[in-house]
Enzyme design. Structure first.
Site, PDB file in Angstrom:
ATOM      1  N   GLU A  47      -0.627  -5.760   5.683  1.00 59.84           N
ATOM      2  CA  GLU A  47       0.752  -5.685   5.164  1.00 59.84           C
ATOM      3  C   GLU A  47       1.648  -6.708   5.856  1.00 59.84           C
ATOM      4  OE1 GLU A  47       0.980  -1.023   3.771  1.00 59.84           O
ATOM      5  OE2 GLU A  47       1.480  -1.505   5.827  1.00 59.84           O
TER       6      GLU A  47
ATOM      7  N   GLY B  90       2.356   1.614   8.249  1.00 59.18           N
ATOM      8  CA  GLY B  90       1.022   1.876   8.765  1.00 59.18           C
ATOM      9  C   GLY B  90       0.621   3.330   8.628  1.00 59.18           C
TER      10      GLY B  90
ATOM     11  N   ALA C 212       7.220   1.803   2.740  1.00 56.85           N
ATOM     12  CA  ALA C 212       7.586   1.895   4.159  1.00 56.85           C
ATOM     13  C   ALA C 212       7.582   3.367   4.564  1.00 56.85           C
ATOM     14  CB  ALA C 212       8.970   1.301   4.396  1.00 56.85           C
TER      15      ALA C 212
ATOM     16  N   THR D 202       4.042   4.693  -3.283  1.00 57.14           N
ATOM     17  CA  THR D 202       5.174   4.169  -4.066  1.00 57.14           C
ATOM     18  C   THR D 202       4.754   2.925  -4.852  1.00 57.14           C
ATOM     19  OG1 THR D 202       6.536   4.955  -2.239  1.00 57.14           O
ATOM     20  CG2 THR D 202       7.648   3.621  -3.894  1.00 57.14           C
TER      21      THR D 202
ATOM     22  N   ASP E  69       6.359  -3.780  -0.960  1.00 54.38           N
ATOM     23  CA  ASP E  69       5.541  -2.838  -0.205  1.00 54.38           C
ATOM     24  C   ASP E  69       6.327  -1.548   0.052  1.00 54.38           C
ATOM     25  OD1 ASP E  69       3.494  -1.769   1.314  1.00 54.38           O
ATOM     26  OD2 ASP E  69       3.321  -3.486   2.660  1.00 54.38           O
TER      27      ASP E  69
ATOM     28  N   SER F 212       0.832  -1.211   0.000  1.00 57.23           N
ATOM     29  CA  SER F 212       0.000   0.000   0.000  1.00 57.23           C
ATOM     30  C   SER F 212       0.864   1.257   0.000  1.00 57.23           C
ATOM     31  CB  SER F 212      -0.857   0.027   1.265  1.00 57.23           C
ATOM     32  OG  SER F 212      -1.500  -1.199   1.443  1.00 57.23           O
TER      33      SER F 212
END
Ligand SMILES: O=C(CO)[C@H](O)[C@H](O)COP(=O)(O)O
Length: 262
Positions: free
Chosen positions: A110, A102, A90, A37, A88, A34
């Site tokens: 995630e 988060g 960060a 990026t 993912d 999510s």
């Protein structure tokens, strides 16, 4: 390739480098993270042949939409509990590849997709590349909490050392950030995660952030906590797009390389 603002260009560099290196022809189940990026991850996968008999598993509503809109085949982690590679974003990554995640309230899914993956890699722009977690990401650790328990969890987090007072936070090296229930921006009331839970942002003193695995265990043990946005010991690599057009890869063996997207 379309011209982008510098930060967006850095995100794209990181995403392209990670896809080029980690998404192999034989990989059939791909986890999609999510954030802002990850669309560049999907863009690169499409450029390089897209579906190819593959299934794409999302970490939340945003990545589900991304997969569907890109015309890729959508899967669910309950159908595909073993994922070849998950890429993912960060919020911050430390020198040991621990990370805070988060910022988009997706840390529960995630983490499930990170743990389900044979290879989990992170992609980010250079602002996320830190020595110690909390140095650049000041709002605290995102923690998903059962709604009815949030007041009790806030009290426990304060007892653990999360500051509730600006001055105390500054002295502790937590940049003046205080323990907060995350509120909606275009909605009255709290942010509600894709799982129907609340998000608490909990800053901690720098000294505690230097031992993220220890802190993760303490927070996770609090009753009412669903998942903690600290990811420790999971990543194989993190790719950071730099302002000068290069990409820094930090690997799990402690080495750092400069790589270029193909
Ligand atoms: O953890 C996340 C969402 O919960 C995102 O991966 C994180 O916030 C990074 O997002 P971006 O790529 O926009 O910087």
């Amino acid at each position: 390739m379309a011209a982008l603002a510098p930060i967006e260009a850095a995100k794209r560099l990181a995403a392209y480098a990670a896809v080029d290196r980690h998404v192999k022809r034989e990989h059939k189940v791909i986890g999609v993270g999510s954030g802002s990026t990850v669309p560049f991850v999907v863009e690169r996968i499409r450029e390089k042949g897209g579906n190819e008999g593959r299934v794409f598993v999302p970490t939340g509503f945003q990545s589900q939409e991304l997969i569907v809109q890109a015309g890729l085949t959508l899967g669910d982690v309950s159908q595909y509990p073993k994922i070849d590679v998950t890429i993912d974003g960060a919020d911050e990554v430390d020198s040991n590849l621990n990370s805070i995640k988060g910022g988009g309230a997706c840390q529960l899914r995630e983490k499930v997709l990170a743990e389900a993956a044979e290879t989990w890699v992170m992609v980010a722009d250079y602002r996320k590349n830190s020595e110690t977690l909390g140095d650049n990401w000041h709002q605290g650790i995102p923690i998903e909490v059962a709604p009815f328990a949030y007041v009790a969890v806030l009290r426990k987090l304060a007892e653990l050392g999360s500051p509730t007072d600006r001055a105390e936070s500054t002295v502790a090296g937590a940049h003046g950030a205080v323990l907060t229930l995350r509120m909606g921006k275009a909605k009255a009331g709290p942010v509600v995660s894709d799982n129907g839970n609340f998000i608490v942002d909990a800053p901690f003193p720098r000294e505690m952030m230097q031992r993220p695995a220890e802190l993760l265990t303490k927070i996770k043990l609090l009753t009412g906590v669903v998942e903690v946005g600290l990811f420790c010991g999971l990543a194989k690599a993190a790719y950071f797009g730099n302002a000068d057009g290069s990409v820094t890869a930090r690997l799990a063996d402690g080495t750092t390389e400069t790589v270029k997207a193909e």
